[in-house]
Every structure is written in C-alpha cells, then in structure tokens.
Design an enzyme around this catalytic site. Sequence first.
Site, PDB file in Angstrom:
ATOM      1  N   HIS A  14       0.587  -6.445 -10.329  1.00 14.98           N
ATOM      2  CA  HIS A  14       1.171  -5.590 -11.353  1.00 14.98           C
ATOM      3  C   HIS A  14       1.354  -4.194 -10.775  1.00 14.98           C
ATOM      4  O   HIS A  14       1.615  -3.244 -11.485  1.00 14.98           O
ATOM      5  CB  HIS A  14       0.274  -5.553 -12.606  1.00 14.98           C
ATOM      6  N   LYS A  18       2.992  -2.288  -4.234  1.00 14.01           N
ATOM      7  CA  LYS A  18       2.770  -3.537  -3.488  1.00 14.01           C
ATOM      8  C   LYS A  18       3.987  -4.450  -3.602  1.00 14.01           C
ATOM      9  O   LYS A  18       4.384  -5.101  -2.644  1.00 14.01           O
ATOM     10  CB  LYS A  18       1.574  -4.287  -4.071  1.00 14.01           C
ATOM     11  N   ASP A  45      -9.446 -12.161 -13.930  1.00 11.22           N
ATOM     12  CA  ASP A  45     -10.573 -11.367 -13.434  1.00 11.22           C
ATOM     13  C   ASP A  45     -10.827 -11.727 -11.978  1.00 11.22           C
ATOM     14  O   ASP A  45     -10.808 -12.911 -11.609  1.00 11.22           O
ATOM     15  CB  ASP A  45     -11.839 -11.684 -14.248  1.00 11.22           C
ATOM     16  N   ASP A  74      -5.465  -9.239  -1.403  1.00 14.46           N
ATOM     17  CA  ASP A  74      -6.600  -8.421  -1.790  1.00 14.46           C
ATOM     18  C   ASP A  74      -7.038  -7.692  -0.530  1.00 14.46           C
ATOM     19  O   ASP A  74      -7.009  -8.269   0.561  1.00 14.46           O
ATOM     20  CB  ASP A  74      -7.739  -9.282  -2.343  1.00 14.46           C
ATOM     21  N   ASP A 161      -6.652   6.052   3.661  1.00  9.64           N
ATOM     22  CA  ASP A 161      -5.921   6.306   4.908  1.00  9.64           C
ATOM     23  C   ASP A 161      -6.375   7.558   5.667  1.00  9.64           C
ATOM     24  O   ASP A 161      -6.522   7.514   6.891  1.00  9.64           O
ATOM     25  CB  ASP A 161      -4.411   6.403   4.646  1.00  9.64           C
TER      26      ASP A 161
HETATM   27  P1  IMP Z   1      -6.482  -3.997  -3.992  1.00 16.20           P
HETATM   28  O1  IMP Z   1      -6.139  -4.806  -2.767  1.00 16.20           O
HETATM   29  O2  IMP Z   1      -5.285  -3.656  -4.796  1.00 16.20           O
HETATM   30  O3  IMP Z   1      -7.628  -4.558  -4.757  1.00 16.20           O
HETATM   31  O4  IMP Z   1      -6.972  -2.555  -3.519  1.00 16.20           O
HETATM   32  C1  IMP Z   1      -7.927  -2.387  -2.554  1.00 16.20           C
HETATM   33  C2  IMP Z   1      -8.364  -0.951  -2.366  1.00 16.20           C
HETATM   34  O5  IMP Z   1      -8.531  -0.701  -0.974  1.00 16.20           O
HETATM   35  C3  IMP Z   1      -7.414   0.095  -2.890  1.00 16.20           C
HETATM   36  O6  IMP Z   1      -8.164   0.999  -3.630  1.00 16.20           O
HETATM   37  C4  IMP Z   1      -6.859   0.779  -1.701  1.00 16.20           C
HETATM   38  O7  IMP Z   1      -6.807   2.149  -1.849  1.00 16.20           O
HETATM   39  C5  IMP Z   1      -7.795   0.403  -0.571  1.00 16.20           C
HETATM   40  N1  IMP Z   1      -6.917   0.033   0.538  1.00 16.20           N
HETATM   41  C6  IMP Z   1      -6.426  -1.184   0.821  1.00 16.20           C
HETATM   42  N2  IMP Z   1      -5.574  -1.119   1.856  1.00 16.20           N
HETATM   43  C7  IMP Z   1      -5.532   0.176   2.218  1.00 16.20           C
HETATM   44  C8  IMP Z   1      -4.800   0.888   3.213  1.00 16.20           C
HETATM   45  O8  IMP Z   1      -3.975   0.366   3.972  1.00 16.20           O
HETATM   46  N3  IMP Z   1      -5.031   2.213   3.273  1.00 16.20           N
HETATM   47  C9  IMP Z   1      -5.888   2.856   2.455  1.00 16.20           C
HETATM   48  N4  IMP Z   1      -6.575   2.261   1.498  1.00 16.20           N
HETATM   49  C10 IMP Z   1      -6.395   0.916   1.385  1.00 16.20           C
END
Ligand code: IMP
Length: 208
Positions: A14, A18, A45, A74, A161
């Site tokens: 969502h 991404k 969930d 993820d 990052d």
């Molecule tokens: P999700 O995959 O949407 O659950 O998010 C994973 C979390 O890890 C997020 O809060 C992102 O900010 C962090 N994250 C994942 N990949 C990166 C990246 O390439 N750079 C910085 N933070 C990341």
Amino acid sequence: MGRRLSGKIVIATHNAGKLREMRELLAPYGIEAVSAGELGLGEPDETASDFAGNALIKAQSAAKAANLPAFADDSGLCVEALGGAPGILSARWAGEAKDFYAAMDRIRREVEATGAKKPWRAYFISALALCWPDGHVEQFEGRVDGDLVFPPMGTAGFGYDPCFRPDGHERTFGEMTAEEKHGIPADGSRALSHRARAFQALARGCLA
Ligand code: IMP
C-alpha cells in the site's frame, strides 16, 4: 530456474513509493503490475519472525484475494552489536511520526551502551516472495553489508540511508543517487542495494 512470471501481477503493498519502484523494475519484462491498494485488498498482519516469513504472508494473502500471481517484499536494517535489531522492527523504531533521525539516534545510543568497538557493522536485507494462486511460491533475498556512520550523512534516499556506508564505498546511501544505490547494472555485474540484489536474483530465477 524457478517458475516463469508473465502477464499481470499484484504488488502486495500500500506504499506508493514501493509500487513505483517495482513497476519500473518489472516494465522491461512486459509485466503489468497492479497494487493491492488499487484492488482494495486488505493488509494482513505481519506476524512472522523474519523478513522472508513476512514477505510470504503478504504475497500469499494477495494472491489468494486477487486470484493473480502476487509479489511482496519485506526489508530492514540489522545491526550486529544489537543482535540484528531493529531488523523486522525497522519501520516501527521510527514511530508514528516516521522519524528516522530519532531511530538512527536510538541505534547510536544502544550500540554505544554495548561498548562495541568501531567500525559498527550492519546490513540491510530485502526478502522477496512471489506466490501464485495455485500455492506455488518462489522466494529471493538480497543483502548488503557495511558500517554504521554517525552523525548520519546525506539527505538522499529514505529511512536509515544516511547512517549506512556499504562496504567498498566512501559515501553513505544517503549521499548516493537512487541510480547508484538501486540501479541494476546493464552489464550483468552485481547491483549494490539489498533490494536491487534481491531483484536481480528474482529476474534470473523467474523473468529470464
Ligand atoms: P518495510 O519493508 O516496508 O517493512 O520497511 C522496512 C523498514 O526498513 C523501513 O522503515 C525502511 O525505512 C527501512 N529500510 C528498508 N530498506 C531500506 C533502505 O534501502 N534504506 C533505508 N532504510 C530502509
């Protein structure tokens, strides 16, 4: 070689950012992507204890609901001195306000409290899951290792990052262009980011 992906798929996210990124990566392969949000699907969930498990929950739920192949990811940052934290809780550490500077500062304070010697090692993981309505599953993972940098450097990118400098590079992800960080090299060499590395594995397995 895994099962070949073709036609239309659901991106089980969502998150508009991404979705855009995945659409761009899949378009050259003639794959049309619709999002779980556009189809009005719910968000399951994320109850698994690792990245791969959570990606699988999201992809399985969307494939079943949409009766189409579904893709989910993820990801997160794992800090070695913290036993892999924040890991699957990476987004949650930023709180409701999505304050990643506060989350990066929490990492700094917690690692400092362990007395760990520098360089402080960390890695990003991206787990991808592809599920078909008949239950077939293909899973891929990408990882990039590096050092934590404090104070965080650079304003590009997102999330953690600015505090992550990948091995073999002088700059943090926050100081790199999106192309440098996530680009898939046309010459077939290894991509840099965890997400691009996972996608390379997926492309070799299911899109070639
Ligand atoms: P999700 O995959 O949407 O659950 O998010 C994973 C979390 O890890 C997020 O809060 C992102 O900010 C962090 N994250 C994942 N990949 C990166 C990246 O390439 N750079 C910085 N933070 C990341």
